[in-house]
Design a protein around this motif. Structure first.
Motif, mmCIF file in Angstrom:
data_model
loop_
_atom_site.group_PDB
_atom_site.id
_atom_site.type_symbol
_atom_site.label_atom_id
_atom_site.label_comp_id
_atom_site.label_asym_id
_atom_site.label_seq_id
_atom_site.Cartn_x
_atom_site.Cartn_y
_atom_site.Cartn_z
ATOM 1 N N GLU A 38 0.842 -1.198 0.000
ATOM 2 C CA GLU A 38 0.000 0.000 0.000
ATOM 3 C C GLU A 38 0.873 1.243 0.000
ATOM 4 N N THR A 40 0.973 5.063 0.728
ATOM 5 C CA THR A 40 0.274 6.152 1.416
ATOM 6 C C THR A 40 0.836 7.466 0.898
ATOM 7 N N SER A 208 -9.267 10.894 4.103
ATOM 8 C CA SER A 208 -8.527 10.009 3.204
ATOM 9 C C SER A 208 -9.415 9.488 2.081
ATOM 10 N N THR A 210 -9.250 6.063 -0.667
ATOM 11 C CA THR A 210 -8.545 4.821 -0.950
ATOM 12 C C THR A 210 -8.999 4.245 -2.289
ATOM 13 N N GLU A 212 -8.022 0.762 -4.987
ATOM 14 C CA GLU A 212 -7.356 -0.539 -4.995
ATOM 15 C C GLU A 212 -7.079 -0.974 -6.426
ATOM 16 N N ARG A 234 -2.935 -1.165 -3.271
ATOM 17 C CA ARG A 234 -3.827 -0.025 -3.088
ATOM 18 C C ARG A 234 -3.021 1.243 -2.871
ATOM 19 N N THR A 236 -3.656 4.859 -0.615
ATOM 20 C CA THR A 236 -4.482 5.668 0.269
ATOM 21 C C THR A 236 -3.950 7.093 0.255
#
Length: 538
Positions: A38, A40, A208, A210, A212, A234, A236
Motif C-alpha cells: 500500500e 500512502t 482520506s 482509498t 485498490e 492499493r 491511500t
C-alpha cells in the motif's frame, strides 16, 4: 520538461524498474505478478469531486487519474499517442474526428467500454444539467457525435480546433461508466467508476481516499512501462493541509510520500538519507491574481495598472518561496506553446508610479492614509481560499500591506466557500487562480468575452475586448504552429497591456518520498502516475 530526483535529472515520464525477480514485458512488467503493498500519499488539500467532469481542482486530478483513463495520451514531448482509442482520422476541414476504440476494455462495474460510452460521456459534459466544470472548456468545440459501430465513434466539431486532440488526453475528460453515472447521478462525485488501473474504494471526508488495484487492467498507454495490473495493492491518499504535519508524516514514516513540499523544507529533506525529492514544473496558467473589471474602480485601466505597479511580486517570491518558485510574468507558464518571453522584466514594482495613477483618477489620500473620492474610501475585496495552499493566504497578507502603502484598504476574505463567493456571486475585486493545461487555448476560459465562469456572466478577469477575442479565436483554429505561436504571443501582450491580471508564480510540483518508493513518474502536465510504482526494502 524534466523531473529532478534527489539531485539527479531523469526524464519526466521515465518509469521505474520492475521488482526483483519479475521479467519486463514489451511494454513493462508481466501483469500477472503484481508486487503488492500500500502506498500512502499525502495530499495538500481535499479534492472537490472524483467525477472528472465536475471537478475544477488540480488536487482532484491526482486521484481521478488513478481511476479514469482517456482516449489518448500525451508523451513527454507533447505528442499524442493511443490509449483507449487505438487510432483516429481527422477530416480535411478539421471538423470531424473518427476514433477506432479498443475492444478489450471494460469499466470497473463490468460495463463494456465502447462507442456508446464515449458518446454518452461527451454528451454528458455539454449537458447543462451535469454542471460540468473545466471539462466543458476542454471539450470545446464539441457539437455532436455518432456511433458508427460498436467500437468506432465519429465526433463533430462546430469549428476546427488545434487544441482538441490534446485536450482529450486530460484527466478531466476521462471516461466515466455510463451505468454508474445513471445510477448515482450527482453523487458520482463520490462514487467514481472508470476503466483505470485502480478502482475506487472509499472517501472519508477531509481525511482520506482509498483506491485498490484493478485486477483486469491491461491497457495502459505507452507512456508507462507496466501495461498491465499495477504492482501496488492499493493507494491511500491522506488529506493533510498543514504543511509541517504533512512533511513530518513522511519523515516519521506515517506516510510514504507527500506532495507540495514547503520551500523551507526542501534543503533539509535533500540531505535526509531516507528521503528523495521529486520536482517537476507544471504547464498551463501560472498562479495569477485576476482583477475584476466589472467592479469600480477596477474598470479603469489606470486603477488596474496601479495594482500592477503597487504589488511587489519579487518580495513575495523571495520571502515566501526562498527562490524555489519562479516568478510569473505572463498569463502562460514558460513551458507553454507561444509563451511570450519578451514580457519578462517588462514591468516592475513602482509604488510612486502606482500612487501617481491613482492621483490622476482623483483618489486622494485621507487623514488615515487611505485614499478617498467623492466621500468613498478606496477599498479592495481580496478573496482567497482556505486552507493555505502554496502559501496563497500569506500572499494576500503581504499584498494587503503593500497596497496600504499606496492608499488602498485591502479587505481580505479567506473562505472555504469560494464557489459561492467568487463563481456564483462574483463578489471579489481580486482573486487568485491557476490551471494545469497543455495548450494555450486554455486562455479562452479566462479572457474571452464569451466566457461565463463567474456568476454566469463573465470570466474571472471580466475582460471583454474585441482584439483579444479575435486573437483567441484565430489561435484555436490556426494549424500552422509558427503562426499559432505568434498569435498567442500577441494575446499575452494584449492582456498585460490591459493590466487584466497580476502574474505571481509558476508552480513546481514537488513530492517528498521514502527511499522505499520507486517507479513514481509524472505525465506531460506534471501529475503523478502510479502504474510503475513499487515498494521496496529500504
Amino acid at each position: 520538461m524534466l523531473l529532478v530526483l534527489a539531485g539527479c535529472q531523469t526524464q519526466r515520464g521515465e518509469p521505474g524498474a520492475p521488482p526483483e525477480g519479475q521479467a519486463a514485458s514489451a511494454n513493462g512488467v508481466d501483469p500477472v505478478q503484481p508486487a503488492g503493498g500500500e502506498l500512502t500519499f499525502a495530499l495538500a488539500t481535499s479534492p472537490d469531486s472524483l467525477d472528472p467532469h465536475r471537478s475544477g481542482l488540480a488536487v482532484a486530478v491526482r486521484v481521478i487519474r488513478t481511476i479514469h483513463d482517456s482516449l489518448v495520451v500525451q508523451d513527454d514531448n507533447g505528442q499524442i499517442k493511443p490509449w483507449l482509442a487505438e487510432s483516429w482520422d481527422i477530416s480535411d476541414d478539421g471538423l470531424t474526428y473518427t476514433f477506432k476504440l479498443r475492444e478489450d476494455v471494460k469499466f470497473h462495474d463490468g460495463t463494456p467500454f465502447n462507442a456508446e460510452a464515449v458518446k454518452y460521456n461527451f454528451d454528458r459534459i455539454v449537458n447543462p444539467e451535469t454542471k460540468a466544470r473545466n471539462a466543458v472548456a476542454l471539450l470545446r468545440p464539441y457539437e455532436s457525435s455518432e456511433v458508427v459501430d460498436e467500437h468506432t465513434i465519429r465526433v463533430h466539431l462546430f469549428e476546427p480546433s488545434s487544441a482538441f486532440l490534446g485536450n482529450l488526453s486530460q484527466a478531466l475528460l476521462g471516461i466515466v461508466s455510463p451505468t454508474a453515472a445513471e445510477k448515482y447521478g450527482e453523487d458520482l462525485v463520490r462514487h467514481p467508476v472508470g476503466t483505470g488501473p485502480f478502482k475506487f474504494v472509499s472517501w472519508s471526508e477531509n481525511a482520506s481516499i482509498t483506491v485498490e488495484r484493478n485486477e483486469d487492467y491491461h491497457w495502459a498507454p505507452e507512456t508507462v512501462q507496466n501495461a498491465g495490473v499495477p504492482y501496488l495493492d492499493r493507494i491511500t491518499f491522506h488529506i493533510i493541509p498543514e504543511e509541517a504535519t504533512r512533511i513530518g508524516s513522511v519523515q516519521s514514516g506515517q506516510v510514504l510520500a507527500a506532495e507540495t513540499v514547503p520551500p523551507q523544507n526542501i534543503a533539509s529533506l535533500e540531505q535526509d538519507p531516507g528521503i528523495q525529492i521529486f520536482k517537476t514544473d507544471t504547464n498551463g496558467l501560472p498562479y495569477t491574481l485576476f482583477i475584476n473589471q466589472s467592479r469600480e474602480p477596477w474598470n479603469e485601466l489606470k486603477a488596474r495598472k496601479a495594482l500592477l505597479y503597487g504589488v511587489n511580486v519579487d518580495a513575495i517570491i523571495k520571502s515566501l518561496y526562498l527562490g524555489t518558485y519562479e516568478r510569473a510574468w505572463s498569463p502562460l507558464a514558460p513551458g507553454m506553446l507561444g509563451y511570450n518571453k519578451a514580457l519578462e522584466n517588462s514591468f516592475s514594482y513602482d509604488p510612486g508610479k502606482a500612487a501617481a495613477l491613482l492621483d490622476e483618477l482623483g483618489w486622494k489620500a485621507g487623514g488615515d492614509g487611505i485614499r478617498e473620492k467623492d466621500g468613498k474610501k478606496l477599498t479592495l475585496h481580496y478573496v482567497e481560499v482556505s486552507p493555505n495552499r502554496e502559501k496563497r493566504n500569506d500572499i494576500a497578507a503581504m499584498i494587503q500591506q503593500q497596497l496600504k502603502q499606496i492608499g488602498i484598504d485591502v479587505k481580505v476574505e479567506i473562505t472555504k466557500d469560494y464557489r459561492t463567493v467568487v463563481f456564483e456571486n462574483g463578489d471579489y475585486d481580486l482573486y487568485g487562480n491557476s490551471q494545469v493545461n497543455s495548450d494555450p487555448e486554455a486562455l479562452r476560459s479566462f479572457y474571452h468575452s464569451s466566457s461565463t465562469s463567474v456568476a454566469g456572466k463573465q470570466s474571472l478577469s471580466g475582460l471583454k475586448d474585441p482584439a483579444v477575442d479575435r486573437l483567441l479565436d484565430e489561435g484555436n483554429v490556426e494549424t500552422d504552429t509558427a503562426k499559432r505561436i505568434k498569435i498567442y504571443e500577441q494575446v499575452q501582450q494584449e492582456i498585460m497591456d490591459r493590466a487584466a491580471i497580476i502574474p505571481i508564480y509558476v508552480f513546481p510540483y514537488t513530492v517528498a518520498a521514502s527511499r522505499s518508493v520507486s517507479g513514481l513518474s509524472f505525465d506531460y502536465l506534471g501529475y503523478p502516475i502510479f502504474n510503475d510504482v513499487v515498494l521496496q526494502e529500504k
